[in-house]
Design a protein around this motif. Structure first.
Motif, PDB file in Angstrom:
ATOM      1  N   GLN A  25     -34.191  19.731  25.825  1.00  0.00           N
ATOM      2  CA  GLN A  25     -35.105  18.699  26.311  1.00  0.00           C
ATOM      3  C   GLN A  25     -35.136  18.816  27.841  1.00  0.00           C
ATOM      4  OE1 GLN A  25     -33.682  14.982  24.746  1.00  0.00           O
ATOM      5  NE2 GLN A  25     -34.502  15.366  22.716  1.00  0.00           N
ATOM      6  N   LEU A  26     -36.062  19.600  28.340  1.00  0.00           N
ATOM      7  CA  LEU A  26     -36.121  19.900  29.768  1.00  0.00           C
ATOM      8  C   LEU A  26     -37.480  19.537  30.342  1.00  0.00           C
ATOM      9  CD1 LEU A  26     -34.499  23.463  29.658  1.00  0.00           C
ATOM     10  CD2 LEU A  26     -33.372  21.336  30.323  1.00  0.00           C
ATOM     11  N   LEU A  27     -37.484  19.077  31.577  1.00  0.00           N
ATOM     12  CA  LEU A  27     -38.740  18.816  32.280  1.00  0.00           C
ATOM     13  C   LEU A  27     -39.284  20.079  32.941  1.00  0.00           C
ATOM     14  CD1 LEU A  27     -37.949  15.354  33.901  1.00  0.00           C
ATOM     15  CD2 LEU A  27     -39.208  15.835  31.808  1.00  0.00           C
ATOM     16  N   ALA A  28     -38.432  21.101  33.026  1.00  0.00           N
ATOM     17  CA  ALA A  28     -38.843  22.387  33.598  1.00  0.00           C
ATOM     18  C   ALA A  28     -38.634  23.476  32.550  1.00  0.00           C
ATOM     19  CB  ALA A  28     -38.038  22.681  34.858  1.00  0.00           C
ATOM     20  N   ARG A  29     -39.041  24.665  32.879  1.00  0.00           N
ATOM     21  CA  ARG A  29     -38.822  25.786  31.954  1.00  0.00           C
ATOM     22  C   ARG A  29     -37.343  26.134  31.858  1.00  0.00           C
ATOM     23  NH1 ARG A  29     -43.708  30.101  33.406  1.00  0.00           N
ATOM     24  NH2 ARG A  29     -45.438  28.695  32.926  1.00  0.00           N
ATOM     25  N   LEU A  30     -36.963  26.666  30.697  1.00  0.00           N
ATOM     26  CA  LEU A  30     -35.584  27.100  30.504  1.00  0.00           C
ATOM     27  C   LEU A  30     -35.274  28.222  31.487  1.00  0.00           C
ATOM     28  CD1 LEU A  30     -33.037  26.793  28.635  1.00  0.00           C
ATOM     29  CD2 LEU A  30     -33.961  28.749  27.363  1.00  0.00           C
ATOM     30  N   SER A  31     -34.181  28.088  32.239  1.00  0.00           N
ATOM     31  CA  SER A  31     -33.858  29.051  33.298  1.00  0.00           C
ATOM     32  C   SER A  31     -33.285  30.344  32.739  1.00  0.00           C
ATOM     33  CB  SER A  31     -32.857  28.437  34.270  1.00  0.00           C
ATOM     34  OG  SER A  31     -31.586  28.311  33.650  1.00  0.00           O
ATOM     35  N   GLU A  32     -33.255  31.346  33.580  1.00  0.00           N
ATOM     36  CA  GLU A  32     -32.713  32.639  33.195  1.00  0.00           C
ATOM     37  C   GLU A  32     -31.224  32.525  32.886  1.00  0.00           C
ATOM     38  OE1 GLU A  32     -32.423  37.145  35.132  1.00  0.00           O
ATOM     39  OE2 GLU A  32     -33.752  35.636  35.996  1.00  0.00           O
ATOM     40  N   THR A  33     -30.480  31.817  33.750  1.00  0.00           N
ATOM     41  CA  THR A  33     -29.042  31.661  33.519  1.00  0.00           C
ATOM     42  C   THR A  33     -28.772  30.940  32.207  1.00  0.00           C
ATOM     43  OG1 THR A  33     -28.535  31.650  35.885  1.00  0.00           O
ATOM     44  CG2 THR A  33     -26.923  30.628  34.412  1.00  0.00           C
ATOM     45  N   ALA A  34     -29.506  29.850  31.947  1.00  0.00           N
ATOM     46  CA  ALA A  34     -29.296  29.091  30.716  1.00  0.00           C
ATOM     47  C   ALA A  34     -29.572  29.939  29.484  1.00  0.00           C
ATOM     48  CB  ALA A  34     -30.189  27.850  30.708  1.00  0.00           C
ATOM     49  N   ALA A  35     -30.588  30.790  29.551  1.00  0.00           N
ATOM     50  CA  ALA A  35     -30.912  31.647  28.408  1.00  0.00           C
ATOM     51  C   ALA A  35     -29.770  32.608  28.105  1.00  0.00           C
ATOM     52  CB  ALA A  35     -32.199  32.415  28.683  1.00  0.00           C
ATOM     53  N   PHE A  36     -29.196  33.209  29.149  1.00  0.00           N
ATOM     54  CA  PHE A  36     -28.092  34.141  28.936  1.00  0.00           C
ATOM     55  C   PHE A  36     -26.849  33.413  28.416  1.00  0.00           C
ATOM     56  CE2 PHE A  36     -30.582  37.119  31.449  1.00  0.00           C
ATOM     57  CZ  PHE A  36     -30.243  38.334  30.856  1.00  0.00           C
ATOM     58  N   VAL A  37     -26.570  32.248  28.942  1.00  0.00           N
ATOM     59  CA  VAL A  37     -25.386  31.512  28.515  1.00  0.00           C
ATOM     60  C   VAL A  37     -25.520  31.048  27.064  1.00  0.00           C
ATOM     61  CG1 VAL A  37     -24.002  29.430  28.882  1.00  0.00           C
ATOM     62  CG2 VAL A  37     -24.760  30.795  30.843  1.00  0.00           C
ATOM     63  N   GLU A  38     -26.685  30.516  26.692  1.00  0.00           N
ATOM     64  CA  GLU A  38     -26.856  30.003  25.330  1.00  0.00           C
ATOM     65  C   GLU A  38     -26.751  31.119  24.298  1.00  0.00           C
ATOM     66  OE1 GLU A  38     -26.730  27.026  24.496  1.00  0.00           O
ATOM     67  OE2 GLU A  38     -26.945  26.100  26.465  1.00  0.00           O
ATOM     68  N   LEU A  39     -27.395  32.229  24.552  1.00  0.00           N
ATOM     69  CA  LEU A  39     -27.294  33.344  23.605  1.00  0.00           C
ATOM     70  C   LEU A  39     -25.900  33.961  23.669  1.00  0.00           C
ATOM     71  CD1 LEU A  39     -28.638  34.999  21.455  1.00  0.00           C
ATOM     72  CD2 LEU A  39     -29.857  36.291  23.219  1.00  0.00           C
ATOM     73  N   GLY A  40     -25.284  33.907  24.856  1.00  0.00           N
ATOM     74  CA  GLY A  40     -23.909  34.404  24.988  1.00  0.00           C
ATOM     75  C   GLY A  40     -22.942  33.641  24.104  1.00  0.00           C
ATOM     76  N   LYS A  41     -23.176  32.327  23.899  1.00  0.00           N
ATOM     77  CA  LYS A  41     -22.321  31.545  23.013  1.00  0.00           C
ATOM     78  C   LYS A  41     -22.341  32.102  21.590  1.00  0.00           C
ATOM     79  CE  LYS A  41     -23.074  27.190  25.510  1.00  0.00           C
ATOM     80  NZ  LYS A  41     -23.693  25.837  25.432  1.00  0.00           N
ATOM     81  N   ILE A  42     -23.521  32.566  21.172  1.00  0.00           N
ATOM     82  CA  ILE A  42     -23.643  33.133  19.825  1.00  0.00           C
ATOM     83  C   ILE A  42     -22.775  34.379  19.703  1.00  0.00           C
ATOM     84  CG2 ILE A  42     -25.231  34.231  18.193  1.00  0.00           C
ATOM     85  CD1 ILE A  42     -25.617  31.220  18.372  1.00  0.00           C
ATOM     86  N   PHE A  43     -22.808  35.253  20.714  1.00  0.00           N
ATOM     87  CA  PHE A  43     -22.001  36.468  20.664  1.00  0.00           C
ATOM     88  C   PHE A  43     -20.506  36.135  20.678  1.00  0.00           C
ATOM     89  CE2 PHE A  43     -25.884  38.278  22.950  1.00  0.00           C
ATOM     90  CZ  PHE A  43     -26.458  38.679  21.764  1.00  0.00           C
ATOM     91  N   MET A  44     -20.123  35.135  21.482  1.00  0.00           N
ATOM     92  CA  MET A  44     -18.714  34.752  21.564  1.00  0.00           C
ATOM     93  C   MET A  44     -18.216  34.216  20.221  1.00  0.00           C
ATOM     94  SD  MET A  44     -16.922  31.851  23.998  1.00  0.00           S
ATOM     95  CE  MET A  44     -17.860  30.515  23.195  1.00  0.00           C
ATOM     96  N   HIS A  45     -18.952  33.287  19.634  1.00  0.00           N
ATOM     97  CA  HIS A  45     -18.488  32.681  18.386  1.00  0.00           C
ATOM     98  C   HIS A  45     -18.577  33.648  17.211  1.00  0.00           C
ATOM     99  CE1 HIS A  45     -17.726  28.730  19.998  1.00  0.00           C
ATOM    100  NE2 HIS A  45     -18.942  28.668  20.534  1.00  0.00           N
ATOM    101  N   ALA A  46     -19.599  34.503  17.202  1.00  0.00           N
ATOM    102  CA  ALA A  46     -19.684  35.512  16.139  1.00  0.00           C
ATOM    103  C   ALA A  46     -18.526  36.496  16.247  1.00  0.00           C
ATOM    104  CB  ALA A  46     -21.019  36.245  16.219  1.00  0.00           C
ATOM    105  N   ALA A  47     -18.181  36.859  17.479  1.00  0.00           N
ATOM    106  CA  ALA A  47     -17.054  37.764  17.689  1.00  0.00           C
ATOM    107  C   ALA A  47     -15.742  37.133  17.238  1.00  0.00           C
ATOM    108  CB  ALA A  47     -16.964  38.161  19.160  1.00  0.00           C
ATOM    109  N   ASN A  48     -15.651  35.811  17.340  1.00  0.00           N
ATOM    110  CA  ASN A  48     -14.438  35.103  16.912  1.00  0.00           C
ATOM    111  C   ASN A  48     -14.418  34.830  15.414  1.00  0.00           C
ATOM    112  OD1 ASN A  48     -13.476  35.019  19.532  1.00  0.00           O
ATOM    113  ND2 ASN A  48     -14.332  32.989  19.966  1.00  0.00           N
ATOM    114  N   GLY A  49     -15.486  35.209  14.710  1.00  0.00           N
ATOM    115  CA  GLY A  49     -15.524  35.047  13.263  1.00  0.00           C
ATOM    116  C   GLY A  49     -16.021  33.697  12.785  1.00  0.00           C
TER     117      GLY A  49
END
Length: 290
Positions: A25-49
């Motif tokens: 829920q943002l008043l501005a566009r999703l930032s580049e940093t936020a995009a990398f961090v959010e998708l990075g969470k998926i890689f971290m948790h998938a790697a942890n099983g």
């Protein structure tokens, strides 16, 4: 764990293919940093099983994503390499509070295995233009789904109309004293042929109406429309009539004048309301021949 809305593609849920929707829920566009961090969470948790990698990943933000993220989505392999290049500086310090998550071999393997061609971005405009969103817009924002397309009556009789057509054939025989071998014989009759063709037109007008609003409005809208129409003609149906064909004529005349409430009532043409009465007969709610 980086999941706001999950769509399971199979009954295996997280052990089969699933899709992840990361919603902001943002008043501005999703930032580049936020995009990398959010998708990075998926890689971290998938790697942890915690779960398998999603088959598709959606960034959902009212105003969309910044241009650089659009460019990465358009270049999947460039996006993949950027995760490796930026992990230590951009992603690792932001995944977990008060900790830094190193780029382990398991995370590298998750990044390598993920299908970056299936990363997408949804903004508010794209969401409201999706036909599957229409019932939500109708319910919450009083959006008008518009009129249903005109029904198309097949030249050949269809199995789906067999019940009410069979009842009408019996009523034609009752009124005229003639014997008809079936609906095809009626369609060739000078008097009853045009009448039956009109009923078929009305039936398929109502069928198209049902199909259209079943997909474009909440489920209870069509139910309410039919209930109001039914009660608008039920007393006429139950009256004493000289024969079944008179019952049909008077019920259809009454149906034409019924004004159901709501958006469906506004868009219901006369032939749709009359055709719905044949659907009542076809579905066993009543029988034209009693």
């Amino acid at each position: 764990m980086g999941r706001d809305v999950v769509g399971y593609v199979t009954s295996q849920r997280h052990e089969g293919e699933w899709h992840n929707f990361q919603c902001k829920q943002l008043l501005a566009r999703l930032s580049e940093t936020a995009a990398f961090v959010e998708l990075g969470k998926i890689f971290m948790h998938a790697a942890n099983g915690a779960y398998t990698l999603p088959g598709a990943y959606y960034f959902v933000s009212p105003r969309g994503v910044v241009r650089n993220v659009q460019a990465f989505i358009a270049h999947p392999e460039r996006f993949r390499q950027a995760f490796v290049d930026r992990w230590d500086t951009v992603i690792a310090p932001r995944l977990v509070d008060n900790a830094t998550v190193p780029l382990s071999q398991e995370i590298r393997a998750a990044i390598a295995a993920f299908d970056f061609t299936r990363v997408y971005s949804f903004d508010a405009v794209r969401l409201v233009e999706d036909p599957f969103a229409k019932p939500v817009l109708v319910h919450w924002f009083n959006d008008d789904p518009g009129p249903a397309p005109v029904g198309v009556t097949p030249a050949d009789l269809q199995r789906e109309e067999a019940v009410y057509v069979g009842q009408l054939v019996d009523l034609y025989a009752q009124r005229s004293g003639e014997t008809f071998s079936g609906p095809h014989a009626v369609l060739q009759h000078e008097d009853w042929g045009p009448h039956l063709r009109n009923q078929r037109t009305r039936f398929f007008e109502a069928a198209e109406f049902d199909r259209y609003y079943r997909d474009s409005t909440p489920a209870d809208y069509l139910v309410t429309f039919k209930e109001e129409l039914y009660h608008g003609v039920a007393d006429i149906f139950a009256d004493n009539h000289k024969d079944g064909l008179e019952r049909v004529t008077k019920v259809l005349a009454q149906a034409a004048s019924v004004l159901p409430s709501g958006v469906l009532g506004r868009h219901a043409r006369v032939q749709v309301k009359q055709g719905a009465c044949h659907h009542f007969a076809n579905e066993g709610r009543w029988a034209w021949k009693r």
